[in-house]
Design a protein around this motif. Structure first.
Motif, PDB file in Angstrom:
ATOM      1  N   VAL A   1      -4.361  -0.979  -3.231  1.00  0.00           N
ATOM      2  CA  VAL A   1      -4.250  -1.565  -1.905  1.00  0.00           C
ATOM      3  C   VAL A   1      -5.468  -2.402  -1.567  1.00  0.00           C
ATOM      4  O   VAL A   1      -5.437  -3.236  -0.666  1.00  0.00           O
ATOM      5  CB  VAL A   1      -4.081  -0.489  -0.805  1.00  0.00           C
ATOM      6  CG1 VAL A   1      -2.850   0.326  -1.042  1.00  0.00           C
ATOM      7  CG2 VAL A   1      -5.292   0.411  -0.696  1.00  0.00           C
TER       8      VAL A   1
ATOM      9  N   SER B   1      -3.182   4.243  -5.927  1.00  0.00           N
ATOM     10  CA  SER B   1      -2.738   3.720  -4.638  1.00  0.00           C
ATOM     11  C   SER B   1      -3.875   3.093  -3.857  1.00  0.00           C
ATOM     12  O   SER B   1      -3.754   1.995  -3.321  1.00  0.00           O
ATOM     13  CB  SER B   1      -2.071   4.811  -3.815  1.00  0.00           C
ATOM     14  OG  SER B   1      -2.956   5.874  -3.576  1.00  0.00           O
ATOM     15  N   ARG B   2      -5.044   3.778  -3.805  1.00  0.00           N
ATOM     16  CA  ARG B   2      -6.123   3.255  -2.969  1.00  0.00           C
ATOM     17  C   ARG B   2      -6.879   2.103  -3.615  1.00  0.00           C
ATOM     18  O   ARG B   2      -7.405   1.248  -2.931  1.00  0.00           O
ATOM     19  CB  ARG B   2      -7.088   4.388  -2.613  1.00  0.00           C
ATOM     20  CG  ARG B   2      -6.462   5.400  -1.667  1.00  0.00           C
ATOM     21  CD  ARG B   2      -5.973   4.734  -0.378  1.00  0.00           C
ATOM     22  NE  ARG B   2      -4.661   5.217   0.004  1.00  0.00           N
ATOM     23  CZ  ARG B   2      -3.886   4.667   0.906  1.00  0.00           C
ATOM     24  NH1 ARG B   2      -4.243   3.576   1.521  1.00  0.00           N
ATOM     25  NH2 ARG B   2      -2.730   5.185   1.192  1.00  0.00           N
TER      26      ARG B   2
ATOM     27  N   TRP C   1       0.834  -1.204   0.000  1.00  0.00           N
ATOM     28  CA  TRP C   1       0.000   0.000   0.000  1.00  0.00           C
ATOM     29  C   TRP C   1       0.867   1.252   0.000  1.00  0.00           C
ATOM     30  O   TRP C   1       0.641   2.197  -0.752  1.00  0.00           O
ATOM     31  CB  TRP C   1      -0.904   0.008   1.229  1.00  0.00           C
ATOM     32  CG  TRP C   1      -1.931  -1.069   1.248  1.00  0.00           C
ATOM     33  CD1 TRP C   1      -2.116  -2.048   0.317  1.00  0.00           C
ATOM     34  CD2 TRP C   1      -2.917  -1.273   2.252  1.00  0.00           C
ATOM     35  NE1 TRP C   1      -3.146  -2.858   0.683  1.00  0.00           N
ATOM     36  CE2 TRP C   1      -3.668  -2.417   1.869  1.00  0.00           C
ATOM     37  CE3 TRP C   1      -3.252  -0.640   3.440  1.00  0.00           C
ATOM     38  CZ2 TRP C   1      -4.721  -2.913   2.621  1.00  0.00           C
ATOM     39  CZ3 TRP C   1      -4.303  -1.138   4.190  1.00  0.00           C
ATOM     40  CH2 TRP C   1      -5.028  -2.248   3.790  1.00  0.00           C
TER      41      TRP C   1
END
Length: 738
Positions: A214, A210-211, A150
């Motif tokens: 993750v 990124s979100r 993450w």
């Protein structure tokens, strides 16, 4: 009175040996069941982590080379925290330092030197990493592999946003993937980019990558998740890689190359992890068959050589990753891909608190003094001046039956043990002196029998080339019927590095094929180190430049000293008034094809030290432009009068001679490499092939498999667990990275 406890013999007093002793005696129950004896060559603990204070009145700290503790060193910090707490309860201090927080200072920055060939100058590329929650070894949960991913995705997204490699195609792709999976992700604030890039609008494209990335995890125990989204993100990262490679062709400025270089490294490691660890369902150690640079190229890296990427060069410099004894030969750069990828995740994304902790004292004082005092109080017996000569197998080839040890010197009459710690008084301006406990540079001869001391031409009792002896000690396996009348052991912890095994474990290597293969394929390399003290009151010439906000910690510098660390904080513990800066330099050194065999040519170590001195002095004069403040005005030439000497009227030659130089050539000092030909053959501590022998050190398999303090401590904890059941596997961090 006969001691009925099981006897554990530890051979070697480096990090692996001392940490094993710590965990083998960690509870009253263990101390009631086991007695521990540690045998150590010479007069001090530490192995290649040993440090001492010079004999002069300046009490300067002298190291084998620079050491730092990374923020992912959970097991190492857990061990040292426990030792320091016990050390304090026993009423001990280390000078004015009482706690582990006194021993270390936090660091957020790293530097990678980029060589601009057109301008023929070295440019420092600063990298600043964020501070996360917790402190290493504090008992709070460590980041797991998914958390590391993450954080890495965050950093990648921010870099991509900065360089313009992220665009509407990626945004549309991510929205389609959300729709297919029927899953949306609530926005969370992005992290801080590690190279000081302004993250810009946190609600923009960066958060999409990124979100969403993750959220791959479909199972809490793992960082990976559904193969569908994994394959989808592989396509996205392939698109990003294609775009970065196109941008690389057009990049002209150093700033452009810098951002593309780090973004490319993040993207490639992320892509490789998704493909190999998720889609192909491999383990980190299965990747060790590949060399890291080749693995990066296989996954589409735009920068995949150590010559074009200072970040890669610095990463290779840190573990001296140059194979076949050819230091600095980029054709021989070799770093096992599994170990390298695992290390990359953990160093830069798997830490608690700060990514690096700098020691405020030498390694010997920070680590080995508290460990020695605590272990001594627990009843561990230390046998200094005992050099292991041979381990022998029984007839069945399944147990170590005898250990033969060279007793180097005898103790003075009336002495039943050697006390290795010396107290020195370090003066302070307008204050009482501070009393520091230190490891001395040489043995304290007043505790030794003068008739058994080595002759003046002996290279030193720690040296592989010393032939001195005062007698032989033999230890026997308790199950050996011929053990009557001899010191017995039940278990052996071998904490001596593999470069010494062909000499001391020759009989065992004949008996066990896997042990023999591990040792025969293990590669080690010499290292060269130097320390320079400066008196320039105007600093090192960095003021006015956005090079460093902290004491510099740099890699990828000019060969041979490509690791450069400013250790000015340690000056506070020395009697070097007037010295304003202290630099530690280190790098790999090529093998000597004419190296004489052990126990011969006692003058060889002195000649190699002289060669280290000549190399270091030539380097500091040629590369002085790295520190403009120590050069003659308007030049890039070193002003040698800027070097510290306790005599203010010292000549140039005296100032040059006073600095510290060493060549680490002994088997116990050589750095153990993690190459793609050696790492796959590493054995776990319990896989020696002998029922009563375990390994402990950064050279055996330990879920990190890179030469460092954390590797050595992790292996020590695994060895102790195998012998006693303590610590439990749940107490040992990092095993999920296998």
């Amino acid at each position: 009175m006969i001691d009925s406890r099981e006897h554990i013999v530890i051979l070697g007093g480096g990090v692996g040996g001392c940490a094993a002793a710590y965990w083998l005696t960690a509870t009253p129950e263990l101390r009631a069941k086991y007695r521990v004896t540690l045998y150590q060559t010479g007069w001090r603990l530490g192995g290649k982590g040993a440090s001492s204070r010079g004999e002069s009145d300046q009490h300067r700290s002298e190291e084998h080379g620079p050491h730092v503790w990374f923020g992912f060193y959970e097991n190492a910090f857990k061990t040292l925290r426990g030792a320091m707490e016990e050390h304090q309860r026993l009423g001990y201090t280390i000078g004015r330092f009482n706690t582990i927080d006194d021993l270390f200072m936090k660091a957020h920055e790293g530097v990678f030197y980029h060589h601009d060939e057109a301008a023929n100058k070295w440019e420092p590329w600063k990298m600043t990493l964020p501070e996360y929650a917790g402190e290493p070894g504090d008992g709070t949960p460590c980041p797991d592999i998914r958390s590391n991913l993450w954080r890495m995705a965050d950093h990648l997204a921010l870099n991509l946003s900065k360089v313009g490699a992220f665009g509407p195609i990626a945004t549309r792709f991510l929205k389609v993937m959300e729709k297919i999976l029927g899953r949306s992700v609530a926005w969370q604030k992005a992290m801080t980019c590690p190279v000081g890039v302004d993250p810009g609008d946190p609600s923009g494209w960066a958060s999409y990558l990124s979100r969403r990335l993750v959220h791959l995890a479909g199972d809490e125990r793992h960082w990976y998740g559904e193969p569908l989204i994994g394959r989808g993100f592989k396509l996205l990262l392939d698109y990003v890689g294609w775009k970065l490679r196109r941008m690389k062709k057009r990049a002209k400025t150093s700033a452009e190359i810098r951002e593309l270089c780090i973004a490319d490294l993040y993207r490639t490691c992320l892509r490789g992890a998704l493909v190999d660890l998720l889609l192909r369902d491999e383990m980190f150690r299965q990747l060790d068959q590949h060399e890291f640079l080749a693995w990066l190229k296989m996954h589409g890296a735009g920068f995949h050589t150590v010559k074009e990427s200072p970040f890669l060069r610095g990463y290779y410099d840190t573990p001296f990753a140059f194979s076949k004894g050819q230091a600095h030969d980029t054709n021989n750069a070799n770093f096992a891909a599994g170990a390298a990828l695992r290390g990359f995740f953990r160093i830069f994304f798997g830490y608690k608190g700060c990514y690096v902790h700098r020691m405020n004292l030498g390694m010997g004082e920070c680590v080995f003094i508290p460990l020695y005092r605590v272990l001594k109080e627990r009843g561990v017996r230390f046998e200094f001046f005992h050099r292991v000569e041979a381990l022998e197998s029984n007839a069945l080839g399944n147990r170590v039956t005898k250990i033969r040890i060279n007793r180097q010197v005898d103790l003075a009459a009336g002495k039943d043990h050697y006390d290795p710690i010396k107290q020195v008084a370090v003066p302070q301006a307008d204050k009482p002196p501070i009393i520091w406990p230190v490891w001395p540079e040489k043995p304290m001869e007043d505790q030794l029998d003068p008739a058994t001391l080595p002759p003046a031409d002996d290279p030193g009792l720690e040296s592989h080339w010393s032939t001195h002896t005062s007698g032989t000690v033999e230890l026997y396996d308790r199950m050996d019927p011929s053990a009557n009348g001899h010191e017995r052991f039940d278990h052996v912890v071998l904490a001596i590095p593999p470069a010494a095994h062909p000499h001391l474990a020759k009989d065992l290597l004949k008996r066990d094929t896997r042990f023999r293969v591990m040792v025969s394929t293990a590669e080690t390399i010499r290292t060269i180190a130097a320390q320079f003290w400066f008196i320039n009151q105007d600093a090192l010439g960095w003021q006015g430049h956005d090079y460093f906000c902290e004491l510099a910690m740099a890699g990828s510098g000019p060969d041979p000293f490509n690791i450069i660390i400013e250790a000015t904080n340690i000056l506070r513990t020395e009697a070097t008034p007037g010295a304003s800066h202290l630099l530690y330099l280190c790098g790999p050194a090529s093998n000597d094809p004419n190296e004489p065999p052990a126990d011969s040519d006692p003058g060889y170590p002195a000649r190699e030290k002289a060669r280290a001195k000549a190399t270091a002095l030539k380097w500091i004069q040629e590369e002085a432009s790295l520190w403009p403040g120590v050069c003659y005005p308007n030049t890039s030439t070193l002003d040698p009068m800027a070097l510290y000497h306790p005599d203010k009227n010292a000549t140039v030659e005296q100032r040059l001679d006073w600095q510290y130089f060493r060549m680490n050539i002994d088997p116990g000092e050589r750095y153990v490499l993690s190459t793609n030909t050696s790492a796959p053959n590493r054995l776990w501590p319990w896989e020696s092939g002998f029922n009563n022998l375990v390994f402990s050190g950064d050279w055996c398999r330990n879920s990190i498999d890179i030469g460092c303090v954390e590797s050595a401590v992790t292996s020590a904890m695994l060895a102790a667990h195998h012998l006693t059941g303590y610590p439990t596997r749940g107490m040992i961090d990092g095993l999920q990275y296998d």
